[in-house]
Design a protein around this motif. Sequence first.
Motif: not given
Ligand code: GLA
Length: 382
Positions: A29-31, A331-332, A164-168, A24, A218, A33-34
């Motif tokens: 909308g970075e960092h 991303g991260a 990590c959050g749920i985005m990916d 993806r 992270y 999601d959590y």
């Molecule tokens: C990584 C994590 C995601 C998100 C991004 C930053 O990709 O897996 O959950 O936190 O970093 O937006």
Amino acid sequence: MQGKELFKSVFGLEAEDLFTAAGRINVIGEHVDYCGGKVFPAALNLRCNVYGRKTGANVIRIALKGIDGIKEIEIDKLDSYKELEYANYQAGVAYYLQQQGTPIVGCDLFYECTVPFGSGLSSSAAIEVATAVALSEYAGVKYDKVNLARISQRAENEYVGVNCGIMDQFASAMGKKDHAVLLDCSTLDYEYVPLDLGDYALVVANCNKPHNLVESKYNVRRQEVETALNIIKTVKDVKCLAELSPKDFNEVKHLLAGAVCKRAEHVVMECERVNMAVKALKAGDIVELGRLLNESHYSLRDLYEVTGKELDALSSFARKETDCLGSRMIGAGFGGCTISIVKKSAVEGFIRHVDKAYYDAIGYRASFYETSIEDGITVTKL
Ligand code: GLA
């Protein structure tokens, strides 16, 4: 050789099914999601393809294109592969599916991953989600895609140890061709928005910085925003940082110090930018969208401090090109990719210039990918 032939050469029989999940990008909308914020990712043509065959044995056998050997995961010992190199992701997914009552069935799985590893394009989520589809299909249990994404996230959090959050995983599973997914990470409500940039294209570039401690850095960011939230909760009734408007944040900012304050400020302002960006995109205002991408990068650089000189160089050379409306890391961070909004007719020259400038400044090359926005999970009988 392609995945199907490779499957046969490794396992001796023909593959019967192809399961795929996507890498993806994230428009903005970075960092967040959590922190319960909204994100705006889209699934790519860069994918994890899993060729599979049900065996009914007591073991899942895993092979990966480009790596010699087969990893064997015994179905009655699924909790014991946390340290297993590269197949720990698959074992984690199998373990949590089993914990939810799915009768995991033995199978042979061959992984052909076209999402570059460590690129910030979510190769790990693509592997997890494709595995979750394969194993649940072979078990004969139908999960909806959102649940497959949740199980995959859980495997990464609790089995692999990246918080990590749920985005990916959500984007990897639920992406839709030519659309970005506006996902509210606190409710998992989502909306597909056409990713139509008119005369402009999204160019994805990898800064190729060697992977280095991304997971631990992270996890530190996650702790910092958790600290901020806990302090704010002493004076405000909020469940997550994303609930705070910029005005709310200004009222409590004095309670936070140093890095913790900067991290929280990024989250609040980035959430604001997501809303503005979606509005701009819907109105066809790509210039405004580009501006917001730049703002997002500056905030990730100055407040969240997750860019580094390579991503800063790559995005700043991009911004210097007149036909580029905006550029940011995705991303991260700490390495990985940028996206840039570039006039379609100028993409070739853009890549040539940015490639050269980056090489001259950093000493090694960036990679530029040809991407398109595609569906998330696919399942095909071969
Ligand atoms: C990584 C994590 C995601 C998100 C991004 C930053 O990709 O897996 O959950 O936190 O970093 O937006």
